[in-house]
Design a protein around this motif. Sequence first.
Motif, PDB file in Angstrom:
ATOM      1  N   PRO A   5     -19.974  14.786  -6.235  1.00 25.33           N
ATOM      2  CA  PRO A   5     -19.565  15.827  -5.137  1.00 25.33           C
ATOM      3  C   PRO A   5     -20.693  15.982  -4.197  1.00 25.33           C
ATOM      4  O   PRO A   5     -21.879  15.615  -4.019  1.00 25.33           O
ATOM      5  CB  PRO A   5     -19.748  17.139  -5.970  1.00 25.33           C
ATOM      6  N   VAL A   6     -20.217  16.353  -2.934  1.00 24.00           N
ATOM      7  CA  VAL A   6     -21.154  16.517  -1.742  1.00 24.00           C
ATOM      8  C   VAL A   6     -21.244  18.134  -1.548  1.00 24.00           C
ATOM      9  O   VAL A   6     -20.320  18.745  -1.641  1.00 24.00           O
ATOM     10  CB  VAL A   6     -20.512  15.743  -0.493  1.00 24.00           C
ATOM     11  N   VAL A   7     -22.520  18.291  -1.428  1.00 22.73           N
ATOM     12  CA  VAL A   7     -23.011  19.616  -1.345  1.00 22.73           C
ATOM     13  C   VAL A   7     -23.654  19.847   0.003  1.00 22.73           C
ATOM     14  O   VAL A   7     -24.860  19.191   0.261  1.00 22.73           O
ATOM     15  CB  VAL A   7     -23.852  20.182  -2.332  1.00 22.73           C
ATOM     16  N   ALA A   8     -23.134  20.720   0.987  1.00 24.27           N
ATOM     17  CA  ALA A   8     -23.903  21.171   2.156  1.00 24.27           C
ATOM     18  C   ALA A   8     -24.700  22.423   1.998  1.00 24.27           C
ATOM     19  O   ALA A   8     -24.100  23.326   1.273  1.00 24.27           O
ATOM     20  CB  ALA A   8     -23.106  21.302   3.395  1.00 24.27           C
ATOM     21  N   VAL A   9     -25.866  22.292   2.543  1.00 23.35           N
ATOM     22  CA  VAL A   9     -26.790  23.487   2.227  1.00 23.35           C
ATOM     23  C   VAL A   9     -27.176  23.995   3.640  1.00 23.35           C
ATOM     24  O   VAL A   9     -27.897  23.167   4.322  1.00 23.35           O
ATOM     25  CB  VAL A   9     -27.879  23.032   1.498  1.00 23.35           C
ATOM     26  N   LEU A  10     -26.747  24.987   4.020  1.00 21.13           N
ATOM     27  CA  LEU A  10     -27.265  25.651   5.282  1.00 21.13           C
ATOM     28  C   LEU A  10     -28.404  26.592   5.042  1.00 21.13           C
ATOM     29  O   LEU A  10     -28.263  27.507   4.386  1.00 21.13           O
ATOM     30  CB  LEU A  10     -26.083  26.323   5.809  1.00 21.13           C
ATOM     31  N   HIS A  11     -29.471  26.193   5.973  1.00 21.48           N
ATOM     32  CA  HIS A  11     -30.546  26.866   5.833  1.00 21.48           C
ATOM     33  C   HIS A  11     -31.003  27.229   7.320  1.00 21.48           C
ATOM     34  O   HIS A  11     -30.598  26.710   8.318  1.00 21.48           O
ATOM     35  CB  HIS A  11     -31.866  26.110   5.179  1.00 21.48           C
ATOM     36  N   ALA A  12     -32.134  27.958   7.283  1.00 22.82           N
ATOM     37  CA  ALA A  12     -32.726  28.425   8.629  1.00 22.82           C
ATOM     38  C   ALA A  12     -33.988  27.896   8.661  1.00 22.82           C
ATOM     39  O   ALA A  12     -34.023  26.652   8.370  1.00 22.82           O
ATOM     40  CB  ALA A  12     -32.887  30.102   8.851  1.00 22.82           C
ATOM     41  N   GLU A  13     -35.051  28.357   9.095  1.00 24.67           N
ATOM     42  CA  GLU A  13     -36.365  27.648   8.968  1.00 24.67           C
ATOM     43  C   GLU A  13     -36.982  27.115   7.718  1.00 24.67           C
ATOM     44  O   GLU A  13     -37.299  25.826   7.491  1.00 24.67           O
ATOM     45  CB  GLU A  13     -37.422  28.492   9.775  1.00 24.67           C
ATOM     46  N   ALA A  14     -36.472  27.642   6.739  1.00 27.18           N
ATOM     47  CA  ALA A  14     -36.991  27.424   5.151  1.00 27.18           C
ATOM     48  C   ALA A  14     -35.833  26.647   4.586  1.00 27.18           C
ATOM     49  O   ALA A  14     -34.673  27.027   4.276  1.00 27.18           O
ATOM     50  CB  ALA A  14     -37.355  28.366   4.252  1.00 27.18           C
ATOM     51  N   ASP A  43     -18.185  17.927   7.025  1.00 24.84           N
ATOM     52  CA  ASP A  43     -17.301  16.864   7.044  1.00 24.84           C
ATOM     53  C   ASP A  43     -17.309  15.922   5.595  1.00 24.84           C
ATOM     54  O   ASP A  43     -18.340  15.486   5.532  1.00 24.84           O
ATOM     55  CB  ASP A  43     -17.718  15.908   8.356  1.00 24.84           C
ATOM     56  N   GLY A  44     -16.489  16.260   4.809  1.00 27.03           N
ATOM     57  CA  GLY A  44     -16.157  15.459   3.763  1.00 27.03           C
ATOM     58  C   GLY A  44     -16.711  16.341   2.597  1.00 27.03           C
ATOM     59  O   GLY A  44     -16.945  15.674   1.265  1.00 27.03           O
ATOM     60  N   ALA A  45     -17.389  17.499   2.798  1.00 27.83           N
ATOM     61  CA  ALA A  45     -18.133  18.352   1.707  1.00 27.83           C
ATOM     62  C   ALA A  45     -17.187  19.005   0.886  1.00 27.83           C
ATOM     63  O   ALA A  45     -16.154  19.465   1.295  1.00 27.83           O
ATOM     64  CB  ALA A  45     -19.005  19.153   2.440  1.00 27.83           C
ATOM     65  N   ASP A  46     -17.571  18.974  -0.577  1.00 30.69           N
ATOM     66  CA  ASP A  46     -16.853  19.863  -1.397  1.00 30.69           C
ATOM     67  C   ASP A  46     -17.350  21.376  -1.624  1.00 30.69           C
ATOM     68  O   ASP A  46     -16.655  22.263  -2.023  1.00 30.69           O
ATOM     69  CB  ASP A  46     -17.175  19.141  -2.914  1.00 30.69           C
ATOM     70  N   VAL A  47     -18.636  21.386  -1.396  1.00 34.48           N
ATOM     71  CA  VAL A  47     -19.311  22.947  -1.575  1.00 34.48           C
ATOM     72  C   VAL A  47     -20.269  23.221  -0.448  1.00 34.48           C
ATOM     73  O   VAL A  47     -20.852  22.234   0.134  1.00 34.48           O
ATOM     74  CB  VAL A  47     -20.269  22.659  -2.957  1.00 34.48           C
ATOM     75  N   LEU A  48     -20.315  24.364  -0.153  1.00 36.59           N
ATOM     76  CA  LEU A  48     -21.232  24.880   0.878  1.00 36.59           C
ATOM     77  C   LEU A  48     -22.082  25.879   0.371  1.00 36.59           C
ATOM     78  O   LEU A  48     -21.549  26.846  -0.266  1.00 36.59           O
ATOM     79  CB  LEU A  48     -20.637  25.768   2.097  1.00 36.59           C
ATOM     80  N   PHE A  49     -23.504  25.648   0.113  1.00 38.96           N
ATOM     81  CA  PHE A  49     -24.357  26.805  -0.120  1.00 38.96           C
ATOM     82  C   PHE A  49     -24.982  27.397   1.050  1.00 38.96           C
ATOM     83  O   PHE A  49     -25.758  26.758   1.951  1.00 38.96           O
ATOM     84  CB  PHE A  49     -25.478  26.158  -1.041  1.00 38.96           C
ATOM     85  N   VAL A  50     -24.648  28.619   1.379  1.00 41.65           N
ATOM     86  CA  VAL A  50     -25.137  29.500   2.395  1.00 41.65           C
ATOM     87  C   VAL A  50     -26.566  29.965   2.140  1.00 41.65           C
ATOM     88  O   VAL A  50     -26.551  31.165   1.711  1.00 41.65           O
ATOM     89  CB  VAL A  50     -23.982  30.467   2.821  1.00 41.65           C
TER      90      VAL A  50
END
Length: 324
Positions: A5-14, A43-50
Amino acid sequence: MRANPVVAVLHAEAVPDTVHMAPVAARADIRYTDAAGLAAALDGADVLFVYDFLTDALPRAWHAARTVDWIHVAAAGVDPLMFPELRDSDVTVTNSSGVFDEAIAEYVLAQILSFAKDIPESLRLQRDHTWLHRESERIAGRTVLVVGTGPIGRAIARLLTAVGMRVRGSGRRARVSDPDFGTVTPTEDLPAALAGADFVVVAAPLTEQTRNLFDAGMFGAMKPGARFVNVGRGDLVRTGDLVDALRTGTIAGAALDVVDTEPLPDGHPLWDMPNVVITPHNSGDFVGWREALIDVFVENFQRWQVGMPLDNIVDKHLGYVPSS
């Protein structure tokens, strides 16, 4: 088992700690991104970790989330994400309920004790090298109304009960013989419940129903000697009405970990009010909290990959994880 799977991880500075993220990295393609790159990462991700739990970037990038099945938020509150397109989609949303409960309860107890023992005045007298004998209040036997009966509110209730305080709850529906609150009054009866409380602690989620819940009318329903503690969201309160209530003695004091504009602007009257304590939205931020948030996501990712039910599923129309 979901393969690769593709996991997108949205972060700020850290960026999330890679050691704690290792179990996910071993089973998935991880795309770390800030807000500017979120659409490309989705694009094409299965999971988003906010991981950037204060973000407002997702609505602008939502057009790219066509394949996203699950979004996990590194926070208990998910109000920044509850935009209509996500709410009406089939995407599952989970939060990090449980990470901050005990720490926030300790913060609330500390603020109540600070009011009762007048710690701020003791510090002022010490700075002035003034030895002035004073008496303080007891907290045992005093009445607390906890507004918000979710996991954080329950942790607060248990700790305050343990030190001898009389705790009641206010929530969406009435009930008696609750294991943590005893009696829970419904929101429509909140003014009457406020009238009997020495301390009012707000731990409710921010929803369209709770936005601006505490206004001049609610503060007017409180005892003149009551203290107000907000560990929920700043937008639960009409701040101008709170300032007026504090200035006029309608209520006796406030401890605010959250305000409706963060950081609190320079020159705001709350900064200099002697009966107000302000902290920078850190009531739950114990040493190691960032790693604990990652661990919650990792455990849920392992459940998601093998098709097990996820923990902490948010009711997207309520805006929080429903209590049992």
